[in-house]
Write an enzyme that holds these catalytic residues in place. Sequence first.
Site, PDB file in Angstrom:
ATOM      1  N   GLU A   1       0.849  -1.197   0.000  1.00  0.00           N
ATOM      2  CA  GLU A   1       0.000   0.000   0.000  1.00  0.00           C
ATOM      3  C   GLU A   1       0.878   1.238   0.000  1.00  0.00           C
ATOM      4  O   GLU A   1       2.000   1.210   0.492  1.00  0.00           O
ATOM      5  CB  GLU A   1      -0.875   0.031   1.268  1.00  0.00           C
TER       6      GLU A   1
ATOM      7  N   LYS B   1       2.184   4.534   1.532  1.00  0.00           N
ATOM      8  CA  LYS B   1       2.242   5.024   2.905  1.00  0.00           C
ATOM      9  C   LYS B   1       1.926   6.514   2.860  1.00  0.00           C
ATOM     10  O   LYS B   1       2.728   7.309   2.376  1.00  0.00           O
ATOM     11  CB  LYS B   1       3.622   4.779   3.514  1.00  0.00           C
TER      12      LYS B   1
ATOM     13  N   ARG C   1      -4.011   8.456  17.659  1.00  0.00           N
ATOM     14  CA  ARG C   1      -3.175   7.350  18.138  1.00  0.00           C
ATOM     15  C   ARG C   1      -3.136   7.282  19.644  1.00  0.00           C
ATOM     16  O   ARG C   1      -2.904   6.238  20.216  1.00  0.00           O
ATOM     17  CB  ARG C   1      -1.737   7.544  17.649  1.00  0.00           C
TER      18      ARG C   1
ATOM     19  N   ARG D   1       3.588  -3.819  17.403  1.00  0.00           N
ATOM     20  CA  ARG D   1       4.514  -3.548  16.309  1.00  0.00           C
ATOM     21  C   ARG D   1       5.193  -4.861  15.974  1.00  0.00           C
ATOM     22  O   ARG D   1       5.925  -5.411  16.781  1.00  0.00           O
ATOM     23  CB  ARG D   1       5.555  -2.506  16.725  1.00  0.00           C
TER      24      ARG D   1
ATOM     25  N   LYS E   1       7.261  -0.998   7.044  1.00  0.00           N
ATOM     26  CA  LYS E   1       7.197   0.306   6.385  1.00  0.00           C
ATOM     27  C   LYS E   1       8.505   0.612   5.693  1.00  0.00           C
ATOM     28  O   LYS E   1       9.574   0.361   6.234  1.00  0.00           O
ATOM     29  CB  LYS E   1       6.803   1.403   7.364  1.00  0.00           C
TER      30      LYS E   1
HETATM   31  P1  AMP Z   1       5.423   5.789  11.175  1.00  0.00           P
HETATM   32  O1  AMP Z   1       4.545   6.893  11.714  1.00  0.00           O
HETATM   33  O2  AMP Z   1       6.527   6.250  10.334  1.00  0.00           O
HETATM   34  O3  AMP Z   1       5.803   4.809  12.250  1.00  0.00           O
HETATM   35  O4  AMP Z   1       4.534   4.940  10.168  1.00  0.00           O
HETATM   36  C1  AMP Z   1       3.347   4.329  10.554  1.00  0.00           C
HETATM   37  C2  AMP Z   1       2.193   5.225  10.230  1.00  0.00           C
HETATM   38  O5  AMP Z   1       1.987   5.306   8.835  1.00  0.00           O
HETATM   39  C3  AMP Z   1       0.877   4.712  10.733  1.00  0.00           C
HETATM   40  O6  AMP Z   1       0.681   4.997  12.088  1.00  0.00           O
HETATM   41  C4  AMP Z   1      -0.117   5.443   9.870  1.00  0.00           C
HETATM   42  O7  AMP Z   1      -0.438   6.682  10.471  1.00  0.00           O
HETATM   43  C5  AMP Z   1       0.655   5.733   8.602  1.00  0.00           C
HETATM   44  N1  AMP Z   1       0.156   5.085   7.394  1.00  0.00           N
HETATM   45  C6  AMP Z   1       0.075   5.686   6.181  1.00  0.00           C
HETATM   46  N2  AMP Z   1      -0.384   4.871   5.246  1.00  0.00           N
HETATM   47  C7  AMP Z   1      -0.636   3.689   5.857  1.00  0.00           C
HETATM   48  C8  AMP Z   1      -1.131   2.434   5.399  1.00  0.00           C
HETATM   49  N3  AMP Z   1      -1.441   2.229   4.121  1.00  0.00           N
HETATM   50  N4  AMP Z   1      -1.227   1.440   6.310  1.00  0.00           N
HETATM   51  C9  AMP Z   1      -0.897   1.630   7.607  1.00  0.00           C
HETATM   52  N5  AMP Z   1      -0.426   2.796   8.091  1.00  0.00           N
HETATM   53  C10 AMP Z   1      -0.291   3.820   7.229  1.00  0.00           C
END
Ligand code: AMP
Length: 549
Positions: free
Chosen positions: A240, A242, A262, A408, A414
């Site tokens: 997907e 991000k 969150r 997690r 990611k």
């Molecule tokens: P990070 O904030 O860098 O840890 O990345 C995780 C965050 O990416 C999640 O908490 C979501 O807010 C965001 N996110 C964006 N697109 C997606 C997606 N397709 N699936 C899950 N999380 C996503």
Amino acid sequence: MSGRFAEWVSTADAVRATTKKLEKNRLLGAYLARLEDADLVIAARLFAGAPFPRKDERVLSVGWSALSDVLLERSGKSGDDMRASYQRHADLGDVAHDLIAGSAHEGEPLTLADVAASFDGIAAVRGTNNKRELVRALLRRADSGEARYIVKIVSGETRIGLREGLLVDAIAKGFERDRETVARANMLTGDIGEAALRAKHGTLGEPTLAHFSPIGMMLATPVLDLAEVAQRFPPPYVVEDKYDGVRAQVHKAGDRVELYSRTFDRVTSRYPELLDTLRAIPGSFVLDAEVLAFEADRAVPFTTFQTRLGRKDVTGEVRERLPASLVVFDLLERDGTALLDLPLTERHVRLRALPLEGPLRLARQTTLDATGDDLVAALDREFLASRERGNEGLMVKDPRSPYRPGRRGMEWLKVKRALRTLDVVVTAVEWGHGKRHGVLSDYTFSVRDGDRLRVVGKAYSGLTDKEIAEMTEHFLATTTQDLGRARIVRPDTVIEVAFDQIQQSERHDSGYAMRFPRIVRLRPDKPVQEIDTLDTVRAIAKGEREAPS
Ligand code: AMP
């Protein structure tokens, strides 16, 4: 006949009196197991130290001064007595016990149902006087032992000394259930009383998820490079975009819609433009999603969108300049059924059945069923395409995985590091192996160094079979020197190559070599004169040496 509150109190006292965990457990479990259904629900909630279950947003709002007024009146003691007692105990509940000790109480003994009904009443009435009146009526019927816990709960000052984990243990023990299942039911229902009731009736596994009681969001583990993805789980991979916005969990039931952050804060009022469309979707649901703004289908950078986030009142001007969209990527509940334990692909099938329109959209999603270099090349293409749409990178998810609240793990990965790519020209090619037997699929490529070309790397093709077949024909026609396995070709094919690192090396005549080079795509639009230069390579290698690792 409803259970006596006095029995609850003596259990709470006995639990407080021992430091042994097993004994606490046994006392609580035995007591809970004796109760009728309705009492069990109330008793478990009160042990958690709050007047209402977690999913319930009601509050008692009885101020400290109203509470101490009632206490003084009930006990007939003076303000000085009270201050002295507070200095000793530093807890208003213990003060209540202290002051009231020995003074008679009125009326029928309190039942658990009486206490619960009083709390409902106190939360429902407005105004300090009305609330004070109800607290007064409740405490009049309480003896000193009962008053202690009532005051602790009403003041919200301290917990009653039971951690929720202990309560979960006791419920599991009392009804001979698995601890994890009890904990999970507690989390999903947002109500320890409901969890206790389910434990009693053996219905812990019934999948329901309480509305308007947000649960932890599933989290992703970063991967440093695309090659790492394959080490985490086998194909296929759900990929997907991000999105770079703000995470939101959306709950809808009846006419009510709420968005949670969150940190479980209710953030509904920040995004008024999303609510009507969400409300218009029939039935109930819980969504996992990201809020951000789009401009002509491209994501607006987070730093821009952020300017509207701090505001409580979202004015028309802000909404016009940066209208919020909701990109939905998961569905956790639908029409009374929790979907958490279904595999991701099943949840997505149900998600796609939701009518998402206007400011609501579905996250962009594809499935990659590839391994090795093919996987890396495909991920590369997806990554670059996502960046071109203004997004941060990729989420790579295991299609078999359930939704794990607050966890997690390796089931969501990611990828957000900006990939480095270079535009290079193919200077030599080799016949492939295995399934690439009979086609020219291994390319050596070079950058420009003044009017010379210098080799910087060699990679298997990440191109499609069709592209490779076309390239084979092209290279056969443009071979300038046939060396058997390898062929030197006319430098006219520009490709984009991604890599993880570039370092000084004796391997090629440029003096540099790439780590994990991957062919991202053909660049027929780019003339050879415009490919990257050795100076650029030098600068990247230098930057990497200096960058903190
Ligand atoms: P990070 O904030 O860098 O840890 O990345 C995780 C965050 O990416 C999640 O908490 C979501 O807010 C965001 N996110 C964006 N697109 C997606 C997606 N397709 N699936 C899950 N999380 C996503």
